[in-house]
Design a protein around this motif. Structure first.
Motif, PDB file in Angstrom:
ATOM      1  N   LYS A   1       0.842  -1.199   0.000  1.00  0.00           N
ATOM      2  CA  LYS A   1       0.000   0.000   0.000  1.00  0.00           C
ATOM      3  C   LYS A   1       0.873   1.242   0.000  1.00  0.00           C
TER       4      LYS A   1
ATOM      5  N   LEU B   1      -5.135   8.574   3.263  1.00  0.00           N
ATOM      6  CA  LEU B   1      -5.668   7.694   2.234  1.00  0.00           C
ATOM      7  C   LEU B   1      -4.669   6.577   1.972  1.00  0.00           C
TER       8      LEU B   1
ATOM      9  N   LYS C   1      -3.691   3.599  -0.560  1.00  0.00           N
ATOM     10  CA  LYS C   1      -3.877   3.111  -1.928  1.00  0.00           C
ATOM     11  C   LYS C   1      -3.353   1.682  -2.004  1.00  0.00           C
TER      12      LYS C   1
ATOM     13  N   LYS D   1     -11.421   2.420  -6.906  1.00  0.00           N
ATOM     14  CA  LYS D   1     -10.125   3.109  -6.904  1.00  0.00           C
ATOM     15  C   LYS D   1      -9.099   2.395  -6.028  1.00  0.00           C
TER      16      LYS D   1
ATOM     17  N   GLU E   1      -8.948   2.404  -2.791  1.00  0.00           N
ATOM     18  CA  GLU E   1      -8.517   3.406  -1.824  1.00  0.00           C
ATOM     19  C   GLU E   1      -9.350   3.330  -0.544  1.00  0.00           C
TER      20      GLU E   1
END
Length: 226
Positions: free
Chosen positions: A10, A21, A23, A80, A82
């Protein structure tokens, strides 16, 4: 968004509203192309692993929150890959907490003279320091206090939370006819609470069905019927 950290599975970004956030990537930990949730290197990339890991993480975080335990989870955008989370202060440079129900992985490699592979364990809790260069060394509560990572009392809370939260996860997996062998969790401080952070997905646990290990993507399919 401001990139804060590029991780193995991540990347972490800081948002303008003080949240963060995460990812998710398609990379998973392992060695020589074989998945291993206990490894500290990227072993392979599995298409869809990022979104799949996030789907399962969202599922488990919601279930854990409903059970009354504190987490950093705010929300997720699956398409996404996310996840938005609350800011948390990690212990030292990061610790990982492993809860074991079967003697597999590094536990069996360490203690194979004393246990049979797959032997049942009673929710054994182990703590390691996040340190790739030193192979994520095991550490006990006295040493954690001595080097200033956490107080012995905090360790007790961490151990208790690990057993209770893992019990929630284990029960959900058992409902789908599978067995949780072990799981790696991370915690941090949010205000005065010790909260579950990072992710809860197939990438950080070993789950077996009919004696065979379940891959991270198969675990998403079996748990969520997708």
């Amino acid at each position: 968004m401001k990139l804060i950290y590029k991780g193995k599975t991540k990347d972490v970004y800081e948002l303008e509203n003080t949240n963060y956030l995460l990812k998710f990537k398609d990379d998973v930990t392992g060695t020589d192309g074989v998945f291993d949730p206990g490894a500290n290197t990227v072993g392979l990339s599995i298409e869809g692993a990022g979104k799949g890991g996030l789907r399962l993480t969202e599922f488990f975080f919601k279930k854990i929150n409903e059970a009354g335990f504190s987490t950093h989870f705010v929300g997720a955008d699956i398409e996404k890959a996310e996840m938005t989370v609350r800011p948390a202060k990690i212990f030292g440079k990061g610790v990982e907490v492993i809860c074991r129900y079967r003697a597999v992985g590094s536990f069996f490699r360490r203690y194979g003279d004393y246990v049979a592979e797959g032997q049942p364990l009673d929710g054994l809790v182990e703590v390691t320091l996040k340190d790739d260069d030193r192979g994520d060394p095991l550490i006990n509560s006295d040493a954690l206090e001595m080097i200033g990572v956490m107080a012995v009392e905090e360790y007790g809370t961490l151990k208790d939370l690990t057993k209770k939260i893992t019990g929630v996860i284990k029960a959900a997996i058992a409902e789908k006819g599978m067995e949780l062998y072990d799981i790696k969790l991370e915690f941090g401080r949010i205000g005065s609470d010790i909260a579950l952070i990072d992710e809860v997905s197939g990438g950080n646990m070993r789950v077996y069905k009919n004696g065979a290990i379940v891959s991270p993507l198969d675990l998403v399919r079996l748990m969520l019927d997708v």
